[in-house]
Structures are given as C-alpha cells and as structure tokens.
Motif scaffolding. Structure first.
Motif, PDB file in Angstrom:
ATOM      1  N   GLU A 162       0.880  -1.167   0.000  1.00  0.00           N
ATOM      2  CA  GLU A 162       0.000   0.000   0.000  1.00  0.00           C
ATOM      3  C   GLU A 162       0.909   1.206   0.000  1.00  0.00           C
ATOM      4  O   GLU A 162       1.674   1.408   0.953  1.00  0.00           O
ATOM      5  CB  GLU A 162      -0.923  -0.021   1.213  1.00  0.00           C
ATOM      6  CG  GLU A 162      -1.894  -1.189   1.186  1.00  0.00           C
ATOM      7  CD  GLU A 162      -2.723  -1.321   2.460  1.00  0.00           C
ATOM      8  OE1 GLU A 162      -2.795  -0.352   3.242  1.00  0.00           O
ATOM      9  OE2 GLU A 162      -3.285  -2.410   2.660  1.00  0.00           O
ATOM     10  N   GLY A 163       0.855   1.983  -1.059  1.00  0.00           N
ATOM     11  CA  GLY A 163       1.785   3.098  -1.194  1.00  0.00           C
ATOM     12  C   GLY A 163       3.199   2.571  -1.237  1.00  0.00           C
ATOM     13  O   GLY A 163       3.482   1.560  -1.864  1.00  0.00           O
ATOM     14  N   ALA A 164       4.096   3.215  -0.536  1.00  0.00           N
ATOM     15  CA  ALA A 164       5.511   2.815  -0.531  1.00  0.00           C
ATOM     16  C   ALA A 164       5.812   1.734   0.505  1.00  0.00           C
ATOM     17  O   ALA A 164       6.973   1.430   0.738  1.00  0.00           O
ATOM     18  CB  ALA A 164       6.379   4.044  -0.261  1.00  0.00           C
ATOM     19  N   ALA A 182       4.856  -0.403  -6.903  1.00  0.00           N
ATOM     20  CA  ALA A 182       5.733  -1.251  -7.723  1.00  0.00           C
ATOM     21  C   ALA A 182       7.116  -1.327  -7.089  1.00  0.00           C
ATOM     22  O   ALA A 182       7.715  -2.411  -7.010  1.00  0.00           O
ATOM     23  CB  ALA A 182       5.817  -0.713  -9.154  1.00  0.00           C
ATOM     24  N   ALA A 183       7.627  -0.204  -6.617  1.00  0.00           N
ATOM     25  CA  ALA A 183       8.958  -0.176  -5.993  1.00  0.00           C
ATOM     26  C   ALA A 183       8.977  -1.012  -4.708  1.00  0.00           C
ATOM     27  O   ALA A 183       9.937  -1.755  -4.462  1.00  0.00           O
ATOM     28  CB  ALA A 183       9.380   1.261  -5.696  1.00  0.00           C
ATOM     29  N   ALA A 184       7.934  -0.917  -3.892  1.00  0.00           N
ATOM     30  CA  ALA A 184       7.874  -1.701  -2.645  1.00  0.00           C
ATOM     31  C   ALA A 184       7.824  -3.194  -2.952  1.00  0.00           C
ATOM     32  O   ALA A 184       8.521  -3.987  -2.320  1.00  0.00           O
ATOM     33  CB  ALA A 184       6.669  -1.278  -1.804  1.00  0.00           C
ATOM     34  N   ASP A 205      20.282 -11.341   5.770  1.00  0.00           N
ATOM     35  CA  ASP A 205      19.701 -11.784   7.039  1.00  0.00           C
ATOM     36  C   ASP A 205      18.705 -10.782   7.615  1.00  0.00           C
ATOM     37  O   ASP A 205      17.958 -11.119   8.522  1.00  0.00           O
ATOM     38  CB  ASP A 205      20.800 -12.037   8.074  1.00  0.00           C
ATOM     39  CG  ASP A 205      21.626 -13.268   7.735  1.00  0.00           C
ATOM     40  OD1 ASP A 205      21.101 -14.189   7.076  1.00  0.00           O
ATOM     41  OD2 ASP A 205      22.802 -13.309   8.120  1.00  0.00           O
ATOM     42  N   THR A 206      18.737  -9.552   7.128  1.00  0.00           N
ATOM     43  CA  THR A 206      17.799  -8.523   7.587  1.00  0.00           C
ATOM     44  C   THR A 206      17.150  -7.882   6.367  1.00  0.00           C
ATOM     45  O   THR A 206      17.675  -7.948   5.257  1.00  0.00           O
ATOM     46  CB  THR A 206      18.507  -7.437   8.420  1.00  0.00           C
ATOM     47  OG1 THR A 206      19.514  -6.830   7.614  1.00  0.00           O
ATOM     48  CG2 THR A 206      19.125  -8.026   9.684  1.00  0.00           C
ATOM     49  N   PHE A 207      16.027  -7.252   6.601  1.00  0.00           N
ATOM     50  CA  PHE A 207      15.257  -6.642   5.518  1.00  0.00           C
ATOM     51  C   PHE A 207      15.183  -5.135   5.710  1.00  0.00           C
ATOM     52  O   PHE A 207      15.103  -4.654   6.841  1.00  0.00           O
ATOM     53  CB  PHE A 207      13.848  -7.243   5.477  1.00  0.00           C
ATOM     54  CG  PHE A 207      13.863  -8.714   5.158  1.00  0.00           C
ATOM     55  CD1 PHE A 207      13.853  -9.153   3.842  1.00  0.00           C
ATOM     56  CD2 PHE A 207      13.927  -9.658   6.171  1.00  0.00           C
ATOM     57  CE1 PHE A 207      13.894 -10.501   3.541  1.00  0.00           C
ATOM     58  CE2 PHE A 207      13.958 -11.009   5.882  1.00  0.00           C
ATOM     59  CZ  PHE A 207      13.945 -11.436   4.560  1.00  0.00           C
ATOM     60  N   THR A 208      15.209  -4.423   4.601  1.00  0.00           N
ATOM     61  CA  THR A 208      15.153  -2.959   4.654  1.00  0.00           C
ATOM     62  C   THR A 208      13.910  -2.388   3.986  1.00  0.00           C
ATOM     63  O   THR A 208      13.691  -1.186   4.050  1.00  0.00           O
ATOM     64  CB  THR A 208      16.407  -2.347   3.997  1.00  0.00           C
ATOM     65  OG1 THR A 208      16.457  -2.733   2.619  1.00  0.00           O
ATOM     66  CG2 THR A 208      17.677  -2.793   4.717  1.00  0.00           C
ATOM     67  N   VAL A 209      13.116  -3.223   3.346  1.00  0.00           N
ATOM     68  CA  VAL A 209      11.898  -2.734   2.704  1.00  0.00           C
ATOM     69  C   VAL A 209      11.010  -2.112   3.782  1.00  0.00           C
ATOM     70  O   VAL A 209      10.823  -2.697   4.853  1.00  0.00           O
ATOM     71  CB  VAL A 209      11.175  -3.873   1.931  1.00  0.00           C
ATOM     72  CG1 VAL A 209      10.747  -5.001   2.846  1.00  0.00           C
ATOM     73  CG2 VAL A 209       9.987  -3.337   1.150  1.00  0.00           C
ATOM     74  N   PRO A 210      10.485  -0.918   3.549  1.00  0.00           N
ATOM     75  CA  PRO A 210       9.604  -0.296   4.556  1.00  0.00           C
ATOM     76  C   PRO A 210       8.307  -1.097   4.711  1.00  0.00           C
ATOM     77  O   PRO A 210       7.718  -1.522   3.717  1.00  0.00           O
ATOM     78  CB  PRO A 210       9.304   1.093   3.985  1.00  0.00           C
ATOM     79  CG  PRO A 210      10.279   1.311   2.887  1.00  0.00           C
ATOM     80  CD  PRO A 210      10.710  -0.028   2.401  1.00  0.00           C
ATOM     81  N   VAL A 211       7.915  -1.311   5.958  1.00  0.00           N
ATOM     82  CA  VAL A 211       6.687  -2.056   6.232  1.00  0.00           C
ATOM     83  C   VAL A 211       5.704  -1.185   7.007  1.00  0.00           C
ATOM     84  O   VAL A 211       6.092  -0.237   7.687  1.00  0.00           O
ATOM     85  CB  VAL A 211       6.970  -3.358   7.020  1.00  0.00           C
ATOM     86  CG1 VAL A 211       7.874  -4.295   6.224  1.00  0.00           C
ATOM     87  CG2 VAL A 211       7.553  -3.076   8.387  1.00  0.00           C
TER      88      VAL A 211
END
Length: 186
Positions: A19-21, A49-51, A68-74
């Motif tokens: 949803e959004g970014a 699309a970017a997310a 091992d870690t994620f940076t995508v904004p949640v």
C-alpha cells in the motif's frame, strides 16, 4: 490503493501486498489468514511497484543466503497490541530464537500472557520479513507457525538453527519459578 504480486520461493508461492511505498503483507500459499481471491495487480503506481520489487528482491537474497535482515519499509495493520508484538519480533536477530514467554517479558508483560502474545504472533501479516518463525514454544517446540511447521523448520535451518545445532538452555533472565527453555545455537 492496495497492490499484489505473487512470487516463487523455495518454500512455495508467496503473495506480497503493498500500500503506497509500504509492504503490508507477505503470505505463503495455503497459510492461515492468507487473503483469498487475489490476483496480481496490473499498472501499479510507482511507489507500490517499488515496494513490491524491493520485497521480492530482498526475499530472493534471503533465500539465497545473501541477506539476514530486511530494509523494505513495512506498515502494520492490526490492533495496538498486535503492532507492539510485531515490532518486538523485529528485534529477534537472525540465527536466534525467543519463546512466547520471553517475548511477553520483552513487552513488559508477565509470562502468563504468552498465549495472547502467541495469538498476535500467529496473525503476523509479514511472514519471514517480520520473523515470527523465530518464536518457539517454552520447551523449544516448533509450534504456532501460520505458514506451517515444516516451513518454520526450514526457515530456522536456513538461519543456522538446525536440529544438530540446538541444545536446551535456561535463560538467565527468567524467574526461578518458571522453567522455560529455548533452542539456541551452540
């Protein structure tokens, strides 16, 4: 607007939701609480699309052993209690586990609230990225994974927590009247 994309993983098809970014969902096919009747979105807004692209790339790197870690904004959508639990899950490092009771104590709750914490963990909408698979039963049992126990086992093994490497240990921070064990690497 909410957008969806299916991706392949070593553990089966996964559904990503944005949803959004922000990434708002990661679900395994057949997972408990999986959204139904979803098809991949077309003509995605650029932020969504970017997310989705970023989440798919990071999950691919995770399964390949390169992340091992994620940076995508949640962004979480749930009750305030659920959101507190999901945020606490993000503090469990890759390669480590916690029990439901330990997670309750982390939130300032008595161990008797472990079931409530377990209920919130089970409703985590961001599988793998928010690592609910790192939470074990009080005796180190692989319990309560909405994506299935076998997937939980594989995710833990991917993070170096395999049956041959596990040993029960009593956590130093626990109260002397409550004997809780967690599986930790040697």
């Amino acid at each position: 607007m909410t957008s969806y994309r299916h991706i392949d993983s070593p553990l089966g098809t996964m559904l990503l939701r944005a949803e959004g970014a922000y990434l708002t969902g990661v679900f395994f096919a057949g997972q408990k609480y999986h959204p139904t009747g979803i098809v991949d979105s077309r003509d995605l807004p650029p932020a969504e699309a970017a997310a989705l692209d970023r989440a798919a790339a990071e999950l691919g790197e995770y399964f390949a052993g390169q992340r091992d870690t994620f940076t995508v904004p949640v962004r979480f959508a749930g009750s305030p209690f659920q959101q507190r639990v999901w945020e606490a899950l993000q503090a469990i490092p890759c390669g480590e586990t916690a029990s439901y009771g330990e997670l309750a104590r982390t939130l300032g709750l008595p161990p008797s609230h472990a079931r409530a914490v377990g209920g919130a963990v089970g409703r985590n909408p961001l599988s793998v990225i928010v690592p609910c698979h790192r939470v074990l039963g009080s005796a180190g049992a692989l319990t309560g994974y909405a994506g299935g126990i076998e997937r939980k086992r594989v995710l833990l093994q991917r993070e170096g927590i395999g049956a041959a490497q596990q040993r029960p240990v009593m956590r130093a921070a626990q109260a002397p009247t409550a004997v809780e064990f967690a599986l930790v690497p040697d």
